[in-house]
Design an enzyme around this catalytic site. Structure first.
Site, mmCIF file in Angstrom:
data_model
loop_
_atom_site.group_PDB
_atom_site.id
_atom_site.type_symbol
_atom_site.label_atom_id
_atom_site.label_comp_id
_atom_site.label_asym_id
_atom_site.label_seq_id
_atom_site.Cartn_x
_atom_site.Cartn_y
_atom_site.Cartn_z
ATOM 1 N N HIS A 161 -15.074 7.035 9.043
ATOM 2 C CA HIS A 161 -14.415 7.485 10.321
ATOM 3 C C HIS A 161 -15.009 6.552 11.507
ATOM 4 C CE1 HIS A 161 -13.192 10.872 8.000
ATOM 5 N NE2 HIS A 161 -12.142 10.375 7.842
ATOM 6 N N LYS A 165 -18.613 4.320 11.449
ATOM 7 C CA LYS A 165 -18.403 2.886 11.010
ATOM 8 C C LYS A 165 -19.961 2.129 11.327
ATOM 9 C CE LYS A 165 -13.484 2.373 12.130
ATOM 10 N NZ LYS A 165 -13.042 3.119 11.008
ATOM 11 N N THR A 188 -10.215 0.756 4.252
ATOM 12 C CA THR A 188 -8.941 0.922 5.315
ATOM 13 C C THR A 188 -9.144 -0.152 6.448
ATOM 14 O OG1 THR A 188 -10.079 2.753 6.282
ATOM 15 C CG2 THR A 188 -8.359 3.179 4.787
ATOM 16 N N THR A 190 -9.852 -1.316 9.913
ATOM 17 C CA THR A 190 -11.048 -1.759 10.632
ATOM 18 C C THR A 190 -12.148 -1.730 9.880
ATOM 19 O OG1 THR A 190 -9.979 -0.736 12.623
ATOM 20 C CG2 THR A 190 -12.169 -1.424 12.856
ATOM 21 N N THR A 191 -12.566 -0.810 9.274
ATOM 22 C CA THR A 191 -13.724 -0.724 8.316
ATOM 23 C C THR A 191 -13.730 -1.821 7.525
ATOM 24 O OG1 THR A 191 -13.887 1.705 8.323
ATOM 25 C CG2 THR A 191 -15.183 0.663 6.696
ATOM 26 N N SER A 216 -4.897 1.041 8.268
ATOM 27 C CA SER A 216 -6.002 1.934 8.893
ATOM 28 C C SER A 216 -5.609 3.336 8.453
ATOM 29 C CB SER A 216 -5.734 1.936 10.207
ATOM 30 O OG SER A 216 -4.383 2.352 10.783
ATOM 31 N N GLY A 217 -6.441 4.121 8.325
ATOM 32 C CA GLY A 217 -6.369 5.605 7.935
ATOM 33 C C GLY A 217 -5.184 6.245 8.664
ATOM 34 N N ASP A 222 -5.651 5.827 3.834
ATOM 35 C CA ASP A 222 -6.332 7.009 3.030
ATOM 36 C C ASP A 222 -5.310 7.390 1.867
ATOM 37 O OD1 ASP A 222 -8.659 7.267 4.406
ATOM 38 O OD2 ASP A 222 -7.512 8.238 5.739
ATOM 39 N N HIS A 249 -4.953 12.562 11.444
ATOM 40 C CA HIS A 249 -4.468 12.471 10.249
ATOM 41 C C HIS A 249 -5.204 13.002 8.987
ATOM 42 C CE1 HIS A 249 -7.767 9.619 10.749
ATOM 43 N NE2 HIS A 249 -7.722 9.059 9.541
#
Length: 290
Positions: A161, A165, A188, A190-191, A216-217, A222, A249
Site C-alpha cells: 500500500h 511502498k 500491482t 506503481t509498486t 493498480s490496486g 489485487d 478498495h
C-alpha cells in the site's frame, strides 16, 4: 516462542482437516522449537481428539471463541505482560465461514501487522514458518519442506500500500538475490514500476521486466493477482499492508487474502516487513546448509 492458534470449523472437523495436515507435517518441528501453542477451545479439543501433540506441555487451552478465547489472543498479541505476550498467531481461515470476519478475527490480523508479528492463515504459511524458525534455530533442513522452498518453480506477488511502498523497495533492495530466484514476480501498478526501476539499477537487463505489472490496486490489480492464486499460478505473496489508513478498495484487498486462504495448502502469505526479512534470511541459511 508462543503463538496463538485457532482454526475455523472446516479446518478441524474431520480427520484430514487442514489443522491436522499441518500438525502431521510439522509436529516434530513444533517439539524441536518447544513452541508454545495457545489454542482456542475447539481447536485445542480437535488436536487432542486427533491424538496429535500427545503429552506436549506447550499446548495450552484457551476458552471457546464464543467465551472470548480469540479476543484473549488479540490482547496477548498486543502484550499483557511477560507471561501473557504472544509472538504471533496461526489462524487457519475458511474464507466462507462468517466467523472469519468477526471483529476479533479481523483485529487478530491487524494487531499482528501493527506489531510486526507473523499472522499465519494457511497450511502452507504455517509449514513455511516452522521451517524458517527451525533453520534460524540451527536445525538441519527438513526435506519435507523442500517443495515450499523450491523458489525457482514459483511465482511471487509483491504488493504494498502507498505508505508501505518505501519499505517494500527497501526490502527488495536488501533481499534482491533471494527474490530474483523466483521463476516469476508479479505486482500491482506503481509498486511494480518502482520495483522494475530498482531491478534495472541493480543490473537487471534493460527493457526486461523484473516483475510483471498488473493494474493498480484500486483499479483491480489485487483481483487479478487473486485469480492467479486461485489458478495455482502464484504460490507466495509478500503483502505489506498499512493497517492505519482506510482503503476505498478494501473489498479487493480482502479478495486477495481470501484467495490465499482458499488454496490453503499451496499459498504462503507474509504481511510484515520484519517477518518477510526473517524468511529471506532463513532461505539464505537453508541454501548454505544443503
Amino acid at each position: 516462542m508462543r503463538l496463538g492458534l485457532a482454526a475455523n470449523r472446516l479446518h478441524h472437523n474431520q480427520r484430514d482437516a487442514a489443522l491436522f495436515r499441518w500438525l502431521r507435517a510439522c509436529e516434530r518441528g513444533v517439539r524441536e522449537l518447544a513452541l508454545g501453542l495457545h489454542a482456542v477451545g475447539r481447536t485445542h479439543d480437535g488436536i487432542v481428539r486427533a491424538g496429535l501433540l500427545a503429552g506436549y506441555d506447550g499446548l495450552q487451552r484457551y476458552p471457546y471463541g464464543r467465551e472470548g478465547g480469540l479476543m484473549k489472543l488479540v490482547a496477548e498479541v498486543v502484550g499483557m505482560g511477560p507471561e501473557r505476550t504472544l509472538d504471533g498467531a496461526i489462524y487457519l481461515i475458511d474464507p466462507v465461514d462468517p466467523s472469519s470476519i468477526f471483529p476479533e478475527a479481523v483485529a487478530l490480523k491487524r494487531q499482528c501487522v501493527i506489531h510486526g508479528k507473523p499472522f499465519i492463515s494457511t497450511v502452507a504459511s504455517a509449514r513455511d514458518w516452522i521451517e524458517m524458525e527451525r533453520v534460524h534455530a540451527g536445525f538441519a533442513p527438513d526435506p519435507g519442506a523442500d517443495d515450499l522452498l523450491a523458489l525457482e518453480k514459483q511465482t511471487l506477488a509483491l504488493i504494498a500500500h502507498d505508505a508501505m511502498k518505501p519499505q517494500m523497495l527497501a526490502f527488495a533492495a536488501e533481499h534482491f538475490d533471494v527474490l530474483s530466484r523466483f521463476d516469476a514476480r508479479v505486482a500491482t501498478g506503481t509498486t511494480g514500476q518502482r520495483l522494475n526501476e530498482l531491478a534495472w539499477s541493480r543490473g537487471w537487463p534493460a527493457g526486461r521486466e523484473w516483475v510483471q505489472r498488473y493494474q493498480s490496486g484500486p483499479m483491480g490489480g489485487d483481483a487479478q493477482i487473486a485469480d492467479l492464486v486461485l489458478e495455482h499460478r502464484c504460490q507466495r505473496a509478500i503483502f505489506f499492508e498499512d493497517p492505519h489508513v482506510p482503503r476505498q478498495h478494501e473489498a479487493d484487498i480482502q479478495l486477495l487474502e481470501r484467495a490465499v486462504t482458499t488454496v490453503t495448502d499451496e499459498a504462503v502469505c507474509m504481511t510484515s516487513p520484519r517477518v518477510a526479512a526473517r524468511w529471506s534470511e532463513a532461505v539464505r541459511l537453508r541454501a548454505r546448509s544443503q
